[in-house]
Enzyme design. Structure first.
Site, short mmCIF file in Angstrom:
data_model
loop_
_atom_site.label_atom_id
_atom_site.label_comp_id
_atom_site.label_asym_id
_atom_site.label_seq_id
_atom_site.Cartn_x
_atom_site.Cartn_y
_atom_site.Cartn_z
N ASP A 38 0.81 -1.22 0.00
CA ASP A 38 0.00 0.00 0.00
C ASP A 38 0.85 1.28 0.00
O ASP A 38 0.65 2.17 0.83
CB ASP A 38 -0.93 0.05 1.23
N GLU A 200 -11.46 0.32 -3.60
CA GLU A 200 -10.77 0.75 -2.37
C GLU A 200 -9.51 1.54 -2.74
O GLU A 200 -9.29 1.84 -3.92
CB GLU A 200 -10.40 -0.47 -1.52
#
Ligand SMILES: *[C@@H]1O[C@H](CO)[C@@H](O)[C@H](O)[C@H]1NC(C)=O
Ligand SMILES: *[C@@H]1O[C@H](CO)[C@@H](O)[C@H](O)[C@H]1NC(C)=O
Ligand SMILES: *[C@@H]1O[C@H](CO)[C@@H](O)[C@H](O)[C@H]1NC(C)=O
Ligand SMILES: *[C@@H]1O[C@H](CO)[C@@H](O)[C@H](O)[C@H]1NC(C)=O
Ligand SMILES: *[C@@H]1O[C@H](CO)[C@@H](O)[C@H](O)[C@H]1NC(C)=O
Ligand SMILES: *[C@@H]1O[C@H](CO)[C@@H](O)[C@H](O)[C@H]1NC(C)=O
Ligand SMILES: *[C@@H]1O[C@H](CO)[C@@H](O)[C@H](O)[C@H]1NC(C)=O
Length: 565
Positions: A38, A200
Site C-alpha cells: 500500500d 478501495e
C-alpha cells in the site's frame, strides 16, 4: 541498477535530429523489496525530495517513511508511529492482519500529513502531522476522526477545505474533515470503479482542469488493478479512463502479480510515476514469502489528458532523475546489509520490528557484564502465543526479509534452565505461521537444537521437524544460528559452535510456501530472534550478539536472479 543506455543513445545522435530519444535508464522492481504494501508517495519541492510510506499492520514501530532525491537511493527518514501513546490499543489488536494499513502521505503548507485507518478493537481514522520528517519524535499524537471504512486519502481543495476519500460498503466515499476538531462533513459517494470487487485505496488529485480519482479494485489478489476516472467537479459525474485499468498484471503470466493500490507523484524533474503493490509469485500465487512489495512504474500523460503507465515487470525503463546520493539525512539506506553489534549506548535500529508493542524491559542492550549484546528476557507466551491475550507482549525482534536470497545469522548465548525454556531464530509471517530453529532442553540434562514449524500456509508437503543434540564442546560458548534462503523456495537453517563459528552445520530446510498466504496474505516475512518460557515459570535470559543480514539476490522474473543492490 543503472545502465548507461541514456548516455549511449545521446552520444550517437550528434547530428541534429528531429527525433527526441527519451532520456531513460533501466532500473529494476521491486522499488522497496520485502513486506512494503500500500505505498503512498508525495514530492516536496522545497526539499526536492520524494517521501513514501507503506503499511505495517500490527508491527511496531510502524508507517516507515522513506526519502529519496533520485528514486534509487532511499533512506528511512522516520517511523510515523513510534510510541505507544499514539495508538494505545494496538496492544489489544488480535487480528494478525489488522492494525494500521493503507496510509496516505501528503505535504501541505510546510507540514506532512499521514492519514490512515486503525483497525483495532474499533475502526478509527487517524491523522498524524510533522514539520520535521527526519525527526521521529516530531510526529504528532494523532487526531482521531470517524473514518468511513478503510484506506483514507487526504486532499486540499482550492478553497483550503480538507477532504477525505475512503472505501466503505463496496464504494468510494468522500467527506470534508475539520483538522482541528476531527469533525466529518456530509458523505457523498464518488465512484464504484469499473466493476471489479472491493473498490478501495482511493487517491484524489488535481491536475490542469480536472479532478482525477485513482482507485484499486478486484481485491488485493490476482485480479487486483488500478483504475481511474476524472471530473471537472470534485464530486463527479465521473468519466472513466478510456483504457482502464491504468495498471494491472491480471490475466498475465508475469512473475509480478497482484499489481494495484497505486499512488501517483512527480519527481524533481517534473516526470510522473506510479507506485503500487505487487507480489512476486507468478500466476500460481503460491510461493511469495515477502508478500506485497512496492513497485515503481513511469507514467506519461497523453494529449487527451489521461495518464498511461508502463506495465510492471522486473526490468523497467524510465526517465529517472540523475543519481543524487547527497543531501538526504545520512540515515540508514533501505538496502544496506545489517551488522548490528548492540554496543553500549546504542539503540535498536529503527528498521527493526516488534510484533505489537514490546515489553521494553525484555530487550536490554549491553547489560552489565554483557557488553555488545542484546539481552532477551523470555516472554511467557511463545511466538504462537495465545490470541486471547494479545496484550501480553512476545519477546521477538525482527527485520524484514528484503531479498529473494539472503544470509542471516545471530550469535546466541543461552543455557536453558527449565524444560520449556527456548531461544532461537525464526522466519516469522504471523503468530500462526512461522519456522523456528531454537535451543531447548533435551531429555535429561542434554541440550538440543529444534527445528519446528507453526502453520503450513500454502505448503502441502510434509512439515519439517528435527531435534538434534548440541555437541558437548559447544556448550560453553555462544551458538551461531543461521538462516539462508538458498533458493526462492527453500530456507536452510544452520548452527555453528565451539572454536570456529564460521563452520556451520545444516540442521534442516523448510519450504517458503509455509510462510506464504493463509493467515499472512497481507503481510510478509520477518527474520529475527526470540526467547520464551513457553508458559513455564523460569525466566532464563538469552544474549544476542553479532546480528547480520545480507541480501544475495533478487528474483525479478521467472528465470532471472540479479545481485541484491
Ligand atoms: C525532535 O522533535 C522533538 C519533539 O517535537 C523535539 O523535542 C526535539 O527537540 C526535536 N529534535 C531535534 C534534533 O530537532
Ligand atoms: C455503487 O455500489 C453500491 C454498493 O454496492 C451500490 O449501492 C450503488 O448503487 C453503486 N452505485 C452505482 C452508481 O453503481
Ligand atoms: C482473467 O479474465 C477473466 C475474464 O476475462 C476473468 O474472469 C478472470 O477473473 C481474470 N483474472 C484472472 C486472474 O485470471
Ligand atoms: C512463469 O512460470 C509460471 C509457472 O510457475 C508459468 O505459469 C508462467 O507462464 C511463466 N511466465 C512466463 C512469462 O514465462
Ligand atoms: C506454544 O505455547 C502454546 C500454549 O501457549 C503451546 O500449546 C505450544 O505447544 C507452544 N509451542 C511450543 C513450540 O512449545
Ligand atoms: C493492556 O495493557 C495496558 C498496559 O499495560 C493496560 O493499560 C490495558 O488495560 C491492557 N488491556 C487489556 C484489555 O488488558
Ligand atoms: C526426548 O525424547 C523423545 C523420545 O526419545 C524424543 O522424541 C524427543 O524428540 C526428545 N526431545 C528432545 C527435545 O530432545
Amino acid at each position: 541498477m543503472r545502465s548507461p543506455v541514456a548516455s549511449l543513445l545521446l552520444g550517437l545522435s550528434t547530428v541534429g535530429t528531429l527525433c527526441h530519444t527519451a532520456d531513460t535508464t533501466s532500473y529494476t522492481n521491486p522499488l522497496f523489496p520485502g513486506w512494503h504494501s500500500d505505498p503512498s508517495c508525495t514530492y516536496v519541492s522545497e526539499q526536492e525530495t520524494i517521501f513514501c510510506v507503506t503499511s505495517t499492520f500490527i508491527a511496531f514501530p510502524g508507517l516507515p517513511v522513506y526519502a529519496s532525491k533520485d528514486l534509487q537511493n532511499w533512506e528511512l527518514a522516520s517511523n510515523v508511529f513510534n510510541r505507544r501513546s499514539q495508538i494505545p490499543t494496538l496492544s489489544e489488536t488480535t487480528d494478525q492482519q489488522g492494525g494500521i494499513y493503507a496510509p496516505a502521505l501528503r505535504y501541505h503548507d510546510g507540514r506532512f500529513y499521514l492519514i490512515v485507518s486503525f483497525l483495532g478493537p474499533e475502526t478509527i481514522g487517524l491523522v498524524f502531522t510533522s514539520s520535521d520528517i527526519y525527526n521521529e519524535t516530531a510526529w504528532s499524537e494523532p487526531l482521531e476522526f470517524p473514518v468511513k471504512g478503510i484506506d483514507p486519502d487526504i486532499f486540499w481543495d482550492d478553497d483550503g477545505t480538507v477532504y477525505v476519500t475512503s472505501a466503505d460498503d463496496e464504494r468510494i466515499q468522500h467527506y470534508s474533515l475539520d483538522l482541528e476538531t476531527g469533525e466529518r462533513g456530509p458523505i457523498v459517494d464518488l465512484w464504484n470503479g469499473t466493476g471489479g470487487v472491493h473498490p478501495e485505496g482511493p487517491h484524489l488529485y488535481r491536475k490542469d482542469s480536472y479532478y482525477y480519482l485513482l482507485i484499486a479494485e478486484g481485491g488485493t489478489e490476482l485480479n487486483h488493478a488500478a483504475t481511474m476516472a476524472r471530473s471537472k467537479s470534485r464530486t463527479g459525474p465521473w468519466e472513466p479512463h478510456p483504457s482502464n485499468p491504468v495498471l494491472t498484471n491480471r490475466n498475465t503470466t508475469q512473475y509480478f502479480q497482484t499489481v494495484g493500490h497505486a499512488d501517483l507523484f512527480q519527481d524533481p524533474n517534473g516526470h510522473w510515476w506510479a507506485v503500487a503493490l505487487s507480489t512476486r509469485s507468478g500466476p500460481d500465487w503460491k510461493n511469495y514469502p515477502m508478500g506485497r512489495e512496492t513497485i515503481l512504474a513511469p507514467i506519461t500523460w497523453e494529449q487527451d489528458g489521461w495518464p498511461i503507465a508502463q506495465p510492471v515487470r522486473g526490468q523497467m525503463e524510465g526517465a529517472l532523475p540523475s543519481e543524487n546520493n547527497e543531501g538526504l539525512n545520512g540515515n540508514r539506506r533501505i538496502n544496506e546489509p545489517d551488522h548490528v553489534t548492540f554496543e553500549p549506548g546504542s539503540s535498536i535500529p529503527s528498521h527493526f520490528l516488534f510484533w505489537r508493542y514490546p515489553n521494553p524491559d525484555h530487550f536490554t542492550i549491553s547489560p552489565p557484564n554483557h557488553p555488545n549484546s542484546l539481552r532477551l528476557t523470555p516472554s511467557h507466551y511463545n511466538l504462537t502465543g495465545d490470541a486471547s491475550h494479545p496484550n501480553d507482549s512476545i519477546t521477538l525482534l525482527t527485520r524484514r526479509q528484503t531479498d529473494t536470497l539472503f544470509t542471516y545469522s545471530a550469535d546466541i548465548a543461552f543455557i536453558p534452565q527449565a524444560p520449556n525454556d527456548e531461544a532461537g531464530v525464526t522466519v516469522f509471517l504471523t503468530q500462526h505461521q512461522h519456522i523456528d530453529l531454537s535451543l531447548v532442553s533435551g531429555n535429561g540434562s542434554s541440550l538440543a537444537f529444534r527445528l519446528r514449524v507453526e502453520g503450513r500456509g500454502n505448503y502441502e508437503g510434509e512439515l519439517p521437524y528435527k531435534v538434534v543434540p548440541v555437541p558437548a564442546a559447544w556448550r560453553s560458548g555462544p551458538i551461531r544460528f543461521g538462516i539462508r534462503a538458498v533458493s526462492d523456495s527453500q530456507y536452510e537453517f544452520s548452527v555453528a559452535g565451539g572454536d570456529d563459528l564460521s563452520q556451520s552445520v545444516a540442521v534442516g530446510c523448510a519450504d517458503s510456501q509455509i510462510v506464504s498466504g493463509d493467515t499472512g496474505r497481507f503481510t510478509g516475512t520477518l527474520i529475527g530472534v526470540y526467547a520464551t518460557t513457553n508458559g513455564g515459570p523460569v525466566s532464563t535470559e538469552a544474549y544476542i550478539s553479532n546480528w547480520k543480514y545480507e541480501g544475495q539476490g533478487q528474483k525479478i522474473d521467472n528465470s532471472t536472479i540479479i545481485p541484491s543492490q
